[in-house]
Scaffold this motif. Structure first.
Motif, PDB file in Angstrom:
ATOM      1  N   LEU A 135       0.829  -1.201   0.000  1.00  0.00           N
ATOM      2  CA  LEU A 135       0.000   0.000   0.000  1.00  0.00           C
ATOM      3  C   LEU A 135       0.866   1.255   0.000  1.00  0.00           C
ATOM      4  N   VAL A 136       1.841   1.293   0.905  1.00  0.00           N
ATOM      5  CA  VAL A 136       2.660   2.492   1.074  1.00  0.00           C
ATOM      6  C   VAL A 136       3.645   2.672  -0.076  1.00  0.00           C
ATOM      7  N   TYR A 137       4.240   1.568  -0.537  1.00  0.00           N
ATOM      8  CA  TYR A 137       5.287   1.673  -1.547  1.00  0.00           C
ATOM      9  C   TYR A 137       4.811   1.365  -2.962  1.00  0.00           C
ATOM     10  N   GLY A 138       3.533   1.029  -3.132  1.00  0.00           N
ATOM     11  CA  GLY A 138       3.042   0.720  -4.467  1.00  0.00           C
ATOM     12  C   GLY A 138       1.730   1.390  -4.810  1.00  0.00           C
ATOM     13  N   VAL A 139       0.705   1.129  -4.011  1.00  0.00           N
ATOM     14  CA  VAL A 139      -0.635   1.635  -4.316  1.00  0.00           C
ATOM     15  C   VAL A 139      -0.677   3.159  -4.275  1.00  0.00           C
ATOM     16  N   TRP A 140      -0.219   3.751  -3.189  1.00  0.00           N
ATOM     17  CA  TRP A 140      -0.276   5.209  -3.073  1.00  0.00           C
ATOM     18  C   TRP A 140       0.578   5.922  -4.123  1.00  0.00           C
ATOM     19  N   PRO A 141       1.831   5.501  -4.348  1.00  0.00           N
ATOM     20  CA  PRO A 141       2.600   6.142  -5.434  1.00  0.00           C
ATOM     21  C   PRO A 141       1.945   5.952  -6.798  1.00  0.00           C
TER      22      PRO A 141
END
Length: 324
Positions: free
Chosen positions: A189-195
């Motif tokens: 989530l933090v390193y893939g979805v949000w970016p």
């Protein structure tokens, strides 16, 4: 009784002091991550809980990292034991036997994975996937049994590892959202979805209130591809052959985007043919939708999964699993 500052009292007491019946749901109501532990003793206890529990980082307060709802429960020892004996072990043993036979008959003689007949490639891929899923389930249920006596401590509460049965899944997205575990969802989530969402909005001019589903999906799968490829690089001692996992996850990310586009196009077409009203969704499903969806996701997983299986063969993991 009291709850830590900033923590919803109802949620805290339900998790720490109440002992629900076997399998009875307990609903968390906290909505913030405030109230984190203070002091050395609290921090040590919290860190241990995060390491041992399958419920994800920050579960004691609010974060639902490995489930889709705020509901959780303490599975009974009887239920977990039955799951192991009736479901997990038979699948684990059958898939292991298939892996061992294919390896001993073909791969043990240094025959490359790609030289196997396509049928054997798909069979080995399916066996590896079934073995991996059942092995995760075995570990999950075993820990649930071991920690059950600790109730009402939060360590004894586990969510289900997989939130849908395999035969209930109708798309690639369903598989990765509900048919597979979510143990690393916070990382992705933090390193893939949000970016990914941020990048899509930058490129398309979408506002923060608009969905950025393509960036969300591709970002999550790209981050997963990197993590798994890096792990393969560590096992193999180099990048040669470590990109199979990357192609697997990248291919599945593209498949999710494609299937969503096809689904939306089919829905629009059926709306027009039915009533001419774009907002009327009643009666749009067809009897064959589930069949097509199941054939589609199984085909995608098996075909792209060959990249995963190829990497495991090269890394020697299949040989170790076969015990040869």
């Amino acid at each position: 009784m009291f709850s830590p500052p900033g923590v919803d009292a109802k949620s805290y007491f339900s998790l720490h002091f109440l002992t629900p019946g076997d399998g009875e749901a307990v609903t968390e109501t906290a909505t913030t991550d405030e109230g984190w532990p203070r002091g050395w003793k609290d921090r040590m206890s919290w860190a241990l809980e995060l390491e041992l529990s399958m419920r994800g980082a920050g579960f004691t307060w609010s974060s639902a990292d490995v489930r889709h709802t705020r509901s959780t429960w303490r599975p009974s020892i009887k239920d977990r034991t039955r799951s192991i004996l009736v479901h997990v072990l038979p699948i684990l043993l059958v898939s292991w036997a298939v892996i061992r036979d294919i390896y001993s008959l073909y791969l043990a003689h240094q025959e490359p994975f790609d030289d196997l007949p396509i049928g054997l490639q798909l069979l080995l891929t399916a066996a590896l996937g079934a073995f991996l899923m059942s092995a995760f389930s075995l570990g999950h249920s075993t820990f649930a049994i071991m920690l059950a006596p600790l109730a009402p401590h939060p360590l004894s509460y586990f969510p289900p590892l997989y939130t849908a049965r395999v035969w209930e899944l109708k798309s690639v997205r369903d598989f990765w959202s509900y048919g597979w575990h979510r143990l690393f969802s916070r990382l992705f989530l933090v390193y893939g979805v949000w970016p990914g969402e941020w990048l899509e909005r930058r490129l398309t001019g979408k506002s923060n209130e608009e969905d950025a589903d393509i960036g969300k999906v591709l970002g999550g799968f790209v981050s997963s591809a990197f993590v798994h490829s890096f792990a393969a690089h560590t096992v193999m001692g180099g990048w040669h052959g470590a990109f199979g996992e990357a192609w697997f996850f990248a291919g599945n990310g593209v498949a999710v985007v494609v299937e969503e586009g096809v689904r939306m196009a089919v829905v629009r077409s059926r709306r027009r043919k039915k009533t001419g009203n774009e907002k009327n969704d009643m009666g749009l499903e067809r009897w064959y939708d589930g069949v097509v969806g199941r054939v589609w996701w199984v085909s995608v997983l098996l075909y792209t999964g060959r990249n995963f299986a190829r990497g495991w063969v090269r890394a020697g993991l299949v040989r170790e699993m076969a015990g040869l």
